[in-house]
Design an enzyme around this catalytic site. Structure first.
Site, PDB file in Angstrom:
ATOM      1  N   GLY A   1      38.161  -7.740  26.186  1.00 58.02           N
ATOM      2  CA  GLY A   1      38.038  -6.867  25.519  1.00 58.02           C
ATOM      3  C   GLY A   1      37.779  -6.761  24.362  1.00 58.02           C
ATOM      4  O   GLY A   1      38.333  -7.601  23.669  1.00 58.02           O
TER       5      GLY A   1
ATOM      6  N   GLN B   1      37.095  -5.347  15.610  1.00 59.41           N
ATOM      7  CA  GLN B   1      37.376  -6.733  15.719  1.00 59.41           C
ATOM      8  C   GLN B   1      35.572  -6.904  15.151  1.00 59.41           C
ATOM      9  O   GLN B   1      35.873  -8.346  14.802  1.00 59.41           O
ATOM     10  CB  GLN B   1      37.389  -7.336  16.612  1.00 59.41           C
ATOM     11  CG  GLN B   1      38.806  -7.206  17.539  1.00 59.41           C
ATOM     12  CD  GLN B   1      39.025  -7.439  18.607  1.00 59.41           C
ATOM     13  OE1 GLN B   1      39.021  -6.913  19.810  1.00 59.41           O
ATOM     14  NE2 GLN B   1      39.506  -8.838  18.530  1.00 59.41           N
TER      15      GLN B   1
ATOM     16  N   CYS C   1      43.818 -12.964  21.610  1.00 64.45           N
ATOM     17  CA  CYS C   1      43.150 -12.317  20.626  1.00 64.45           C
ATOM     18  C   CYS C   1      42.205 -12.675  20.194  1.00 64.45           C
ATOM     19  O   CYS C   1      42.351 -13.534  19.731  1.00 64.45           O
ATOM     20  CB  CYS C   1      43.700 -11.391  20.145  1.00 64.45           C
ATOM     21  SG  CYS C   1      43.055  -9.946  18.983  1.00 64.45           S
ATOM     22  N   LEU C   2      41.066 -12.273  20.161  1.00 59.42           N
ATOM     23  CA  LEU C   2      39.637 -12.752  19.747  1.00 59.42           C
ATOM     24  C   LEU C   2      40.190 -12.977  18.121  1.00 59.42           C
ATOM     25  O   LEU C   2      39.619 -13.450  17.490  1.00 59.42           O
ATOM     26  CB  LEU C   2      38.772 -12.206  19.794  1.00 59.42           C
ATOM     27  CG  LEU C   2      38.117 -11.665  21.543  1.00 59.42           C
ATOM     28  CD1 LEU C   2      36.775 -11.237  21.654  1.00 59.42           C
ATOM     29  CD2 LEU C   2      38.042 -13.537  21.962  1.00 59.42           C
TER      30      LEU C   2
ATOM     31  N   HIS D   1      46.014  -3.416  24.868  1.00 57.50           N
ATOM     32  CA  HIS D   1      45.479  -4.004  23.635  1.00 57.50           C
ATOM     33  C   HIS D   1      44.844  -3.366  23.314  1.00 57.50           C
ATOM     34  O   HIS D   1      44.782  -3.596  21.568  1.00 57.50           O
ATOM     35  CB  HIS D   1      45.594  -5.932  24.370  1.00 57.50           C
ATOM     36  CG  HIS D   1      45.170  -6.786  23.721  1.00 57.50           C
ATOM     37  ND1 HIS D   1      45.689  -7.695  23.221  1.00 57.50           N
ATOM     38  CD2 HIS D   1      44.342  -6.523  22.517  1.00 57.50           C
ATOM     39  CE1 HIS D   1      44.984  -8.607  22.164  1.00 57.50           C
ATOM     40  NE2 HIS D   1      44.413  -7.557  22.168  1.00 57.50           N
ATOM     41  N   GLU D   2      43.711  -2.832  23.825  1.00 56.27           N
ATOM     42  CA  GLU D   2      42.748  -2.824  22.404  1.00 56.27           C
ATOM     43  C   GLU D   2      42.477  -1.807  22.326  1.00 56.27           C
ATOM     44  O   GLU D   2      42.239  -0.948  20.824  1.00 56.27           O
ATOM     45  CB  GLU D   2      41.193  -3.093  23.679  1.00 56.27           C
ATOM     46  CG  GLU D   2      40.961  -4.493  24.287  1.00 56.27           C
ATOM     47  CD  GLU D   2      40.465  -4.926  22.891  1.00 56.27           C
ATOM     48  OE1 GLU D   2      40.661  -5.271  21.965  1.00 56.27           O
ATOM     49  OE2 GLU D   2      40.857  -6.292  24.043  1.00 56.27           O
TER      50      GLU D   2
ATOM     51  N   HIS E   1      43.890  -2.093  18.405  1.00 56.22           N
ATOM     52  CA  HIS E   1      43.322  -2.539  18.102  1.00 56.22           C
ATOM     53  C   HIS E   1      42.981  -1.665  16.066  1.00 56.22           C
ATOM     54  O   HIS E   1      42.926  -1.683  15.562  1.00 56.22           O
ATOM     55  CB  HIS E   1      42.557  -2.964  18.292  1.00 56.22           C
ATOM     56  CG  HIS E   1      42.539  -4.998  18.593  1.00 56.22           C
ATOM     57  ND1 HIS E   1      42.817  -5.090  17.251  1.00 56.22           N
ATOM     58  CD2 HIS E   1      42.536  -5.622  19.351  1.00 56.22           C
ATOM     59  CE1 HIS E   1      43.081  -6.698  18.363  1.00 56.22           C
ATOM     60  NE2 HIS E   1      42.490  -6.631  18.961  1.00 56.22           N
TER      61      HIS E   1
END
Ligand code: ZN
Length: 162
Positions: free
Chosen positions: A43, A48, A91-92, A133-134, A137
């Site tokens: 995701g 991001q 996480c990226l 999670h997304e 953000h």
């Protein structure tokens, strides 16, 4: 696209609602999906890649990797349910860091497509984890705020990264 990583303050900002009819959304979604697959993520949120718009792209089908990304514009979690589950997360935007986070096992999300049509999706396990999670953000939150225990990356086996 380059991934915005900690400690970039952009990650702490609240994203603005994405405007329906915004012609840049299509390309943004495409670029986000490309970046997500390239980095083996499940995701990605627009912030991001440096864009403060409420949009996320998800593809939790890690097994088959058929690459069918779901684009969620202005997503909001409607409901969560089920027993809480503590799973490893990464996480990226926080490279090389993994930790255990407790999340609900089921979540229902509401979002628009880029033409403004609302739709709902529900998911369990990794999908619910990813929805939560997304969307966090978009409100400037990172999973590390919720980590109960960090994972010793040295102990992780190859191919275990998320
Ligand atoms: Zn993340």
């Amino acid at each position: 696209m380059n991934i915005v990583t900690v400690p970039d303050p952009l990650l702490r900002q609240i994203s603005e609602p994405a405007e329906i009819g915004d012609k840049s959304l299509k390309k943004l979604a495409k670029d986000m999906a490309k970046t997500m697959y390239k980095t083996d993520g499940v995701g990605i949120a627009a912030v991001q890649v440096g864009v403060l718009k409420r949009m996320i792209v998800i593809d939790c089908d890690v097994e088959s990797r058929r690459r069918r990304p779901i684009v969620l514009v202005n997503p909001e979690i409607l409901k969560t349910d089920g027993p809480e589950l503590t799973e490893r997360e990464g996480c990226l935007s926080v490279p090389g860091v993994y930790g255990y986070v407790t999340r609900p096992t089921w979540a229902k999300i509401r979002a628009q497509d880029r033409f403004g049509n609302w739709f709902e999706r529900e998911g369990e396990g990794i999908v619910a984890q990813c929805f939560c999670h997304e969307t966090e953000h978009l409100d400037g939150h990172l999973f590390i705020e919720k980590v109960e225990e960090y994972v010793d990356v040295e102990q992780m086996q190859d191919g275990e990264e998320e």
